[in-house]
Scaffold this motif. Sequence first.
Motif, PDB file in Angstrom:
ATOM      1  N   MET A   1       0.840  -1.199   0.000  1.00  0.00           N
ATOM      2  CA  MET A   1       0.000   0.000   0.000  1.00  0.00           C
ATOM      3  C   MET A   1       0.878   1.253   0.000  1.00  0.00           C
ATOM      4  O   MET A   1       1.879   1.316   0.718  1.00  0.00           O
ATOM      5  N   GLU A   2       0.530   2.225  -0.795  1.00  0.00           N
ATOM      6  CA  GLU A   2       1.272   3.481  -0.839  1.00  0.00           C
ATOM      7  C   GLU A   2       1.274   4.139   0.540  1.00  0.00           C
ATOM      8  O   GLU A   2       0.268   4.109   1.268  1.00  0.00           O
ATOM      9  N   LEU A   3       2.415   4.731   0.913  1.00  0.00           N
ATOM     10  CA  LEU A   3       2.567   5.299   2.246  1.00  0.00           C
ATOM     11  C   LEU A   3       1.486   6.332   2.565  1.00  0.00           C
ATOM     12  O   LEU A   3       0.912   6.317   3.658  1.00  0.00           O
ATOM     13  N   SER A   4       1.194   7.227   1.626  1.00  0.00           N
ATOM     14  CA  SER A   4       0.215   8.283   1.894  1.00  0.00           C
ATOM     15  C   SER A   4      -1.162   7.710   2.203  1.00  0.00           C
ATOM     16  O   SER A   4      -1.884   8.211   3.074  1.00  0.00           O
ATOM     17  N   VAL A   5      -1.536   6.639   1.519  1.00  0.00           N
ATOM     18  CA  VAL A   5      -2.833   5.998   1.752  1.00  0.00           C
ATOM     19  C   VAL A   5      -2.819   5.277   3.103  1.00  0.00           C
ATOM     20  O   VAL A   5      -3.794   5.333   3.867  1.00  0.00           O
ATOM     21  N   LYS A   6      -1.724   4.600   3.395  1.00  0.00           N
ATOM     22  CA  LYS A   6      -1.595   3.875   4.656  1.00  0.00           C
ATOM     23  C   LYS A   6      -1.721   4.822   5.846  1.00  0.00           C
ATOM     24  O   LYS A   6      -2.462   4.551   6.808  1.00  0.00           O
ATOM     25  N   ILE A   7      -1.016   5.949   5.779  1.00  0.00           N
ATOM     26  CA  ILE A   7      -1.070   6.921   6.870  1.00  0.00           C
ATOM     27  C   ILE A   7      -2.457   7.546   6.950  1.00  0.00           C
ATOM     28  O   ILE A   7      -2.995   7.764   8.046  1.00  0.00           O
ATOM     29  N   ALA A   8      -3.068   7.826   5.805  1.00  0.00           N
ATOM     30  CA  ALA A   8      -4.424   8.394   5.795  1.00  0.00           C
ATOM     31  C   ALA A   8      -5.394   7.469   6.516  1.00  0.00           C
ATOM     32  O   ALA A   8      -6.190   7.902   7.366  1.00  0.00           O
ATOM     33  N   LYS A   9      -5.339   6.187   6.212  1.00  0.00           N
ATOM     34  CA  LYS A   9      -6.238   5.222   6.840  1.00  0.00           C
ATOM     35  C   LYS A   9      -5.930   5.067   8.321  1.00  0.00           C
ATOM     36  O   LYS A   9      -6.839   4.885   9.149  1.00  0.00           O
ATOM     37  N   ASP A  10      -4.661   5.141   8.676  1.00  0.00           N
ATOM     38  CA  ASP A  10      -4.268   5.099  10.095  1.00  0.00           C
ATOM     39  C   ASP A  10      -4.889   6.267  10.858  1.00  0.00           C
ATOM     40  O   ASP A  10      -5.446   6.091  11.946  1.00  0.00           O
ATOM     41  N   LEU A  11      -4.751   7.469  10.320  1.00  0.00           N
ATOM     42  CA  LEU A  11      -5.245   8.662  11.007  1.00  0.00           C
ATOM     43  C   LEU A  11      -6.761   8.639  11.138  1.00  0.00           C
ATOM     44  O   LEU A  11      -7.320   9.061  12.164  1.00  0.00           O
ATOM     45  N   LEU A  12      -7.446   8.130  10.124  1.00  0.00           N
ATOM     46  CA  LEU A  12      -8.903   8.004  10.188  1.00  0.00           C
ATOM     47  C   LEU A  12      -9.316   6.983  11.238  1.00  0.00           C
ATOM     48  O   LEU A  12     -10.273   7.197  11.994  1.00  0.00           O
ATOM     49  N   LYS A  13      -8.605   5.881  11.285  1.00  0.00           N
ATOM     50  CA  LYS A  13      -8.948   4.777  12.191  1.00  0.00           C
ATOM     51  C   LYS A  13      -8.941   5.221  13.651  1.00  0.00           C
ATOM     52  O   LYS A  13      -9.820   4.824  14.428  1.00  0.00           O
ATOM     53  N   ILE A  14      -7.966   6.036  14.022  1.00  0.00           N
ATOM     54  CA  ILE A  14      -7.873   6.473  15.415  1.00  0.00           C
ATOM     55  C   ILE A  14      -8.508   7.845  15.631  1.00  0.00           C
ATOM     56  O   ILE A  14      -8.408   8.426  16.715  1.00  0.00           O
ATOM     57  N   LYS A  15      -9.161   8.366  14.605  1.00  0.00           N
ATOM     58  CA  LYS A  15      -9.834   9.673  14.643  1.00  0.00           C
ATOM     59  C   LYS A  15      -8.870  10.811  14.960  1.00  0.00           C
ATOM     60  O   LYS A  15      -9.246  11.810  15.569  1.00  0.00           O
ATOM     61  N   ALA A  16      -7.621  10.653  14.538  1.00  0.00           N
ATOM     62  CA  ALA A  16      -6.694  11.778  14.599  1.00  0.00           C
ATOM     63  C   ALA A  16      -7.136  12.830  13.585  1.00  0.00           C
ATOM     64  O   ALA A  16      -6.958  14.028  13.793  1.00  0.00           O
ATOM     65  N   VAL A  17      -7.689  12.362  12.471  1.00  0.00           N
ATOM     66  CA  VAL A  17      -8.380  13.242  11.525  1.00  0.00           C
ATOM     67  C   VAL A  17      -9.816  12.762  11.469  1.00  0.00           C
ATOM     68  O   VAL A  17     -10.085  11.601  11.159  1.00  0.00           O
ATOM     69  N   PHE A  18     -10.746  13.652  11.784  1.00  0.00           N
ATOM     70  CA  PHE A  18     -12.148  13.295  11.934  1.00  0.00           C
ATOM     71  C   PHE A  18     -13.006  14.256  11.118  1.00  0.00           C
ATOM     72  O   PHE A  18     -12.922  15.476  11.310  1.00  0.00           O
ATOM     73  N   PHE A  19     -13.795  13.734  10.199  1.00  0.00           N
ATOM     74  CA  PHE A  19     -14.625  14.569   9.323  1.00  0.00           C
ATOM     75  C   PHE A  19     -16.056  14.668   9.847  1.00  0.00           C
ATOM     76  O   PHE A  19     -16.653  13.665  10.264  1.00  0.00           O
ATOM     77  N   ARG A  20     -16.588  15.884   9.793  1.00  0.00           N
ATOM     78  CA  ARG A  20     -17.979  16.104  10.174  1.00  0.00           C
ATOM     79  C   ARG A  20     -18.559  17.233   9.297  1.00  0.00           C
ATOM     80  O   ARG A  20     -18.836  18.341   9.777  1.00  0.00           O
ATOM     81  N   PRO A  21     -18.739  16.953   8.006  1.00  0.00           N
ATOM     82  CA  PRO A  21     -19.168  18.008   7.085  1.00  0.00           C
ATOM     83  C   PRO A  21     -20.566  18.559   7.348  1.00  0.00           C
ATOM     84  O   PRO A  21     -20.844  19.712   7.005  1.00  0.00           O
ATOM     85  N   ASP A  22     -21.449  17.750   7.941  1.00  0.00           N
ATOM     86  CA  ASP A  22     -22.808  18.239   8.199  1.00  0.00           C
ATOM     87  C   ASP A  22     -22.915  19.015   9.502  1.00  0.00           C
ATOM     88  O   ASP A  22     -23.894  19.724   9.725  1.00  0.00           O
ATOM     89  N   GLU A  23     -21.936  18.872  10.380  1.00  0.00           N
ATOM     90  CA  GLU A  23     -21.919  19.613  11.642  1.00  0.00           C
ATOM     91  C   GLU A  23     -20.512  20.157  11.858  1.00  0.00           C
ATOM     92  O   GLU A  23     -19.764  19.660  12.702  1.00  0.00           O
ATOM     93  N   PRO A  24     -20.119  21.152  11.069  1.00  0.00           N
ATOM     94  CA  PRO A  24     -18.728  21.625  11.105  1.00  0.00           C
ATOM     95  C   PRO A  24     -18.311  22.170  12.463  1.00  0.00           C
ATOM     96  O   PRO A  24     -19.116  22.700  13.222  1.00  0.00           O
ATOM     97  N   PHE A  25     -17.035  22.002  12.727  1.00  0.00           N
ATOM     98  CA  PHE A  25     -16.425  22.583  13.911  1.00  0.00           C
ATOM     99  C   PHE A  25     -16.159  24.067  13.634  1.00  0.00           C
ATOM    100  O   PHE A  25     -16.181  24.511  12.493  1.00  0.00           O
ATOM    101  N   THR A  26     -15.870  24.817  14.683  1.00  0.00           N
ATOM    102  CA  THR A  26     -15.494  26.224  14.514  1.00  0.00           C
ATOM    103  C   THR A  26     -14.083  26.422  15.043  1.00  0.00           C
ATOM    104  O   THR A  26     -13.799  26.122  16.201  1.00  0.00           O
TER     105      THR A  26
END
Length: 218
Positions: A1-26
């Motif tokens: 797996m390409e490093l950038s994809v591997k790290i992206a999936k890692d960060l998502l898995k532990i919610k280090a990067v967390f998306f909430r487009p319908d309820e944005p943070f400020t």
Amino acid sequence: MELSVKIAKDLLKIKAVFFRPDEPFTWASGIKSPVYCDNRLTLTAPDVRNDVENGLVETIRANYPTVEVLMGTSTAGIAHAAIVGHITGLPMGYVRSGAKDHGRQNQIEGRLEPGQKVVVVEDLISTGGSVLEVVDVLREVGADVLGVASIFTYGMRKGFERLAAANVKNVSLTDFDCIVEAAAEEGYIKPDDVARLRAFRDNPSDESWIGKTAGESI
């Protein structure tokens, strides 16, 4: 797996990067954001931490082979600089956000000689302001700053322009677009959220991507 994809999936898995487009943070600046990012969480997830630190080692060796000293940003980059320094056998230090008001009043912690080749280790690049302050401090004492190695970048135009104007190279393990694509693929967000998220990245001040009023301060 390409490093950038591997790290992206890692960060998502532990919610280090967390998306909430319908309820944005400020953000503190008042800007509404669909993403929350806390890469400090990588330190408490050993498997992800290993991927991140080994990725930083690989990135630094490939892009900055002549590096002599690692300098972490305060505070988020310090632990990563220390771990990478341990793996590579390189000296490390860090740059405070301001000089101490006691003792030797250091702003740079660790031994650094004029002319030494330095790589700055950072966790996150957004507009580039904070990492450029670190680069300025290092350059003022005569360091030869080769560039920056970071875990994640938003890829914002303002950040690119600032780094380019200061002649600072940055190489990130992964970026906003990669994480958005991985989030859609893994089901963290809906496929039709991808365009909205990219619109935010292109112009964070334009809130037309939101489509609804919501927010939580961070």
